[in-house]
Enzyme design. Structure first.
Site, PDB file in Angstrom:
ATOM      1  N   HIS A  68     -37.707  -9.163  20.368  1.00  0.00           N
ATOM      2  CA  HIS A  68     -38.026  -8.786  21.917  1.00  0.00           C
ATOM      3  C   HIS A  68     -37.804 -10.753  23.220  1.00  0.00           C
ATOM      4  O   HIS A  68     -37.611 -10.170  24.044  1.00  0.00           O
ATOM      5  CB  HIS A  68     -38.799  -7.878  22.152  1.00  0.00           C
ATOM      6  CG  HIS A  68     -40.158  -8.658  22.177  1.00  0.00           C
ATOM      7  ND1 HIS A  68     -41.059  -8.835  20.869  1.00  0.00           N
ATOM      8  CD2 HIS A  68     -41.253  -9.301  23.135  1.00  0.00           C
ATOM      9  CE1 HIS A  68     -42.038  -9.999  20.831  1.00  0.00           C
ATOM     10  NE2 HIS A  68     -41.812  -9.946  22.321  1.00  0.00           N
ATOM     11  N   LYS A  97     -49.187 -10.211  17.165  1.00  0.00           N
ATOM     12  CA  LYS A  97     -50.009 -11.929  17.719  1.00  0.00           C
ATOM     13  C   LYS A  97     -49.861 -12.514  18.745  1.00  0.00           C
ATOM     14  O   LYS A  97     -49.824 -13.511  19.820  1.00  0.00           O
ATOM     15  CB  LYS A  97     -49.912 -12.373  16.110  1.00  0.00           C
ATOM     16  CG  LYS A  97     -51.690 -13.763  15.541  1.00  0.00           C
ATOM     17  CD  LYS A  97     -51.306 -14.637  15.009  1.00  0.00           C
ATOM     18  CE  LYS A  97     -50.770 -13.261  13.261  1.00  0.00           C
ATOM     19  NZ  LYS A  97     -50.821 -13.560  12.532  1.00  0.00           N
ATOM     20  N   ASP A 102     -49.393 -14.328  23.943  1.00  0.00           N
ATOM     21  CA  ASP A 102     -48.420 -15.163  25.499  1.00  0.00           C
ATOM     22  C   ASP A 102     -47.784 -16.127  24.548  1.00  0.00           C
ATOM     23  O   ASP A 102     -47.688 -17.000  25.386  1.00  0.00           O
ATOM     24  CB  ASP A 102     -49.116 -14.930  26.417  1.00  0.00           C
ATOM     25  CG  ASP A 102     -48.380 -15.028  27.908  1.00  0.00           C
ATOM     26  OD1 ASP A 102     -47.444 -14.515  27.773  1.00  0.00           O
ATOM     27  OD2 ASP A 102     -48.454 -15.070  28.892  1.00  0.00           O
ATOM     28  N   LYS A 109     -41.996 -12.216   8.994  1.00  0.00           N
ATOM     29  CA  LYS A 109     -42.642 -13.202   8.385  1.00  0.00           C
ATOM     30  C   LYS A 109     -41.702 -13.356   7.186  1.00  0.00           C
ATOM     31  O   LYS A 109     -40.844 -12.125   6.748  1.00  0.00           O
ATOM     32  CB  LYS A 109     -43.614 -12.005   7.966  1.00  0.00           C
ATOM     33  CG  LYS A 109     -44.614 -12.630   7.093  1.00  0.00           C
ATOM     34  CD  LYS A 109     -45.822 -13.339   7.824  1.00  0.00           C
ATOM     35  CE  LYS A 109     -46.938 -14.008   7.051  1.00  0.00           C
ATOM     36  NZ  LYS A 109     -47.525 -14.245   8.530  1.00  0.00           N
ATOM     37  N   THR A 197     -55.307 -23.146  12.621  1.00  0.00           N
ATOM     38  CA  THR A 197     -55.692 -21.050  12.333  1.00  0.00           C
ATOM     39  C   THR A 197     -57.222 -21.058  13.008  1.00  0.00           C
ATOM     40  O   THR A 197     -57.921 -20.933  13.090  1.00  0.00           O
ATOM     41  CB  THR A 197     -54.822 -21.356  11.602  1.00  0.00           C
ATOM     42  OG1 THR A 197     -53.710 -21.103  11.789  1.00  0.00           O
ATOM     43  CG2 THR A 197     -55.256 -18.893  11.515  1.00  0.00           C
ATOM     44  N   ASN A 236     -56.394 -23.242   3.657  1.00  0.00           N
ATOM     45  CA  ASN A 236     -56.363 -23.847   5.077  1.00  0.00           C
ATOM     46  C   ASN A 236     -57.417 -23.352   6.169  1.00  0.00           C
ATOM     47  O   ASN A 236     -57.499 -24.134   7.064  1.00  0.00           O
ATOM     48  CB  ASN A 236     -55.209 -24.515   5.322  1.00  0.00           C
ATOM     49  CG  ASN A 236     -54.893 -24.846   6.582  1.00  0.00           C
ATOM     50  OD1 ASN A 236     -55.700 -25.948   6.712  1.00  0.00           O
ATOM     51  ND2 ASN A 236     -54.364 -24.507   7.373  1.00  0.00           N
TER      52      ASN A 236
HETATM   53  N1  GLU Z   1     -48.718 -17.736   8.968  1.00  0.00           N
HETATM   54  C1  GLU Z   1     -49.506 -17.936   9.974  1.00  0.00           C
HETATM   55  C2  GLU Z   1     -49.711 -17.051  11.015  1.00  0.00           C
HETATM   56  O1  GLU Z   1     -49.950 -15.705   9.759  1.00  0.00           O
HETATM   57  C3  GLU Z   1     -48.657 -19.088  11.394  1.00  0.00           C
HETATM   58  C4  GLU Z   1     -47.017 -18.479  11.407  1.00  0.00           C
HETATM   59  C5  GLU Z   1     -46.575 -19.516  12.463  1.00  0.00           C
HETATM   60  O2  GLU Z   1     -46.563 -21.020  13.264  1.00  0.00           O
HETATM   61  O3  GLU Z   1     -45.388 -19.073  12.463  1.00  0.00           O
HETATM   62  O4  GLU Z   1     -50.370 -16.747  12.076  1.00  0.00           O
END
Ligand code: GLU
Length: 473
Positions: A68, A97, A102, A109, A197, A236
């Site tokens: 999208h 997510k 936004d 993935k 993160t 991390n």
């Molecule tokens: N692997 C991370 C996640 O699960 C980051 C993904 C990203 O930055 O594209 O959100």
């Protein structure tokens, strides 16, 4: 599919179950809901890599859950447990997510089914480069198509190999550096991405703990300060989340890794624990009053905030009833199964969902991607200008008052650098998204939990992007 306590469990079905729970609170048509929910493209490849004298066939995936928005976005994980169901679920979580915070990407993935610990650095480089070439051949990578990032078992190093491989195949693409995020800072990465993160997890928990009435419902006082925290997974994400919480005054009472967990009611010294684990290979070599060899059992320790920061489905219907945390902050993707959610709800445990809480990584990836496309570092144009304006204003104030500011205050007169933009953009994103999730939760009486609220917010946002931009033919 994976197995929990001997039973087959589909992670992707779990995500679908959460989607369906939320979608009935939206006004989106059945057909469009079906389109939002389904995985748009699934790539499964097997490729040979020459390792030593022989070749090894490696299995790998890339799933684009939603188109999208372009590009699709999401990490690549290296793990022995990788399978199609898992990658599909993780790609779907990326879609929701991004929508919650936004960030205008579709979800994706990737997964390579290897245990990176069993390979040398040059083997890993060969595998990563070959995987990238496979993605490229199938049109599954590119700054406007699909943009990988680090995930479980990968880091900036793998991203630099991905970039270099993509670039060698596309020497004419001036936007090539935006084909992957989470790169080393020297190769088009952005300052602040490595801890993003974990920092997002911290901002999210801080926001959730800031509402007095919400905390009162679970018997806690507002604020992060003094809260007892248990973190599972010191990679991390877990490490940085723990570190930021510690700086904000939380007490790290429990730390858990594969080999077991350690607990100290007086608080653990995070860096010392990491140092001892790195030197000896086990967290259990740290001097602590309580040690547990069974890392799943350690999740049951009493605490205010439990942060699962490793893999999915660690809390399920068998152990959810024994969880004694008051808040669970989902730093990992999908650490709770839907059955666990139901049990935790009955136990009045507050769950801060993954679709919101761990979105800091992709948020800063978005900033990195924007910076790569704009070919200019954030702050380059305005840093000096802002700095000299601050100095002029202060010197006018000094002239008028006859007093001068001290050296400590003078340090504040600098203009914003790249990292300042990243931290402030991430904080703004996490604060605003929490408010939106919470407002959605309060707007609909039958909604019982923040996860459902986050899904409703995401589904509505995705649904409106289809109609607004006429992508749907
Ligand atoms: N692997 C991370 C996640 O699960 C980051 C993904 C990203 O930055 O594209 O959100």
């Amino acid at each position: 599919m994976s197995s929990i306590e001997g039973e087959q469990f589909s992670f992707f079905h779990g995500v679908e179950r959460n989607f369906e729970k939320a979608s009935r609170f939206t006004n989106i048509s059945k057909g469009l809901l079906e389109e939002i929910k389904s995985c748009n493209s699934v790539l499964k490849v097997k490729f040979p890599v020459k390792l030593g004298e022989d070749i090894q066939v490696i299995e790998a995936f890339r799933v684009q859950h939603s188109h999208h928005h372009s590009p699709c976005k999401g990490g690549v994980r290296f793990s022995e447990d990788v399978n199609q169901d898992e990658v599909m679920a993780l790609a779907a979580l990326m879609t929701y997510k991004c929508a919650v915070v936004d960030v205008p990407f579709g979800g994706a993935k990737g997964g390579v089914k290897i245990n990176p610990k069993n390979y040398s650095v040059s083997d890993l480089e060969r595998i990563t480069r070959r995987y990238t070439a496979e993605l490229y051949k199938k049109n599954f990578i590119g700054p406007g198509i699909d943009v990988p990032a680090p995930d479980y078992g990968t880091s900036a190093r793998e991203m630099s190999w991905i970039l270099d491989t993509y670039r060698s195949l596309n020497p004419q693409d001036i936007n090539a550096s935006a084909c992957v995020t989470g790169k080393p800072v020297t190769q088009g990465g952005i300052n602040g991405r490595a801890e993003a993160t974990g920092l997002g997890v911290f901002y999210g928990i801080r926001e959730a703990c800031s509402y007095e009435e919400d905390m009162a419902k679970i018997g806690l006082k507002p604020g992060v300060k003094g809260k007892e925290v248990v973190v599972q997974g010191l990679g991390n994400v877990g490490y940085h989340a723990a570190n930021f919480l510690k700086y904000a005054g939380a007490k790290l009472v429990g730390l858990i890794e594969y080999e077991g967990g350690i607990y100290d009611p007086e608080g653990l010294d995070l860096d010392k624990v990491i140092e001892i684990r790195n030197a000896t290979g086990s967290i259990l070599n740290v001097d602590a009053p309580i040690k547990e060899e069974n890392s799943t059992k350690a999740l049951e320790w009493e605490c205010d905030i439990l942060i699962p920061a490793a893999k999915e489905s660690v809390i399920h219907k068998e152990n959810a009833g024994r969880i004694r945390a008051k808040i669970i902050g989902e730093a990992a993707n999908g650490p709770l199964t839907p059955d666990a959610d139901d049990i935790l709800f009955e136990k009045n445990i507050m769950v801060i969902p993954d679709t919101y809480l761990n979105a800091g990584g992709v948020t800063v990836s978005y900033f990195e991607w924007l910076q790569n496309l704009s070919h200019i570092r954030f702050g380059r144009l305005e840093k000096r200008f802002t700095e000299s304006r601050y100095h002029e204003i202060v010197s006018i104030a000094e002239d008028l008052s006859g007093k001068s500011v001290n050296e400590a205050a003078r340090k504040l007169l600098r203009g914003p650098a790249e990292e300042d933009f990243v931290y402030s953009g991430l904080e703004e994103t996490m604060v605003l998204a929490y408010k939106e999730v919470r407002d959605t939760f309060h707007a609909i009486e039958e909604v019982r939990d923040l996860r459902t609220a986050a899904y409703i917010l995401a589904i509505n946002r995705i649904g409106s992007s289809y109609t607004e931009f006429g992508i749907f033919p």
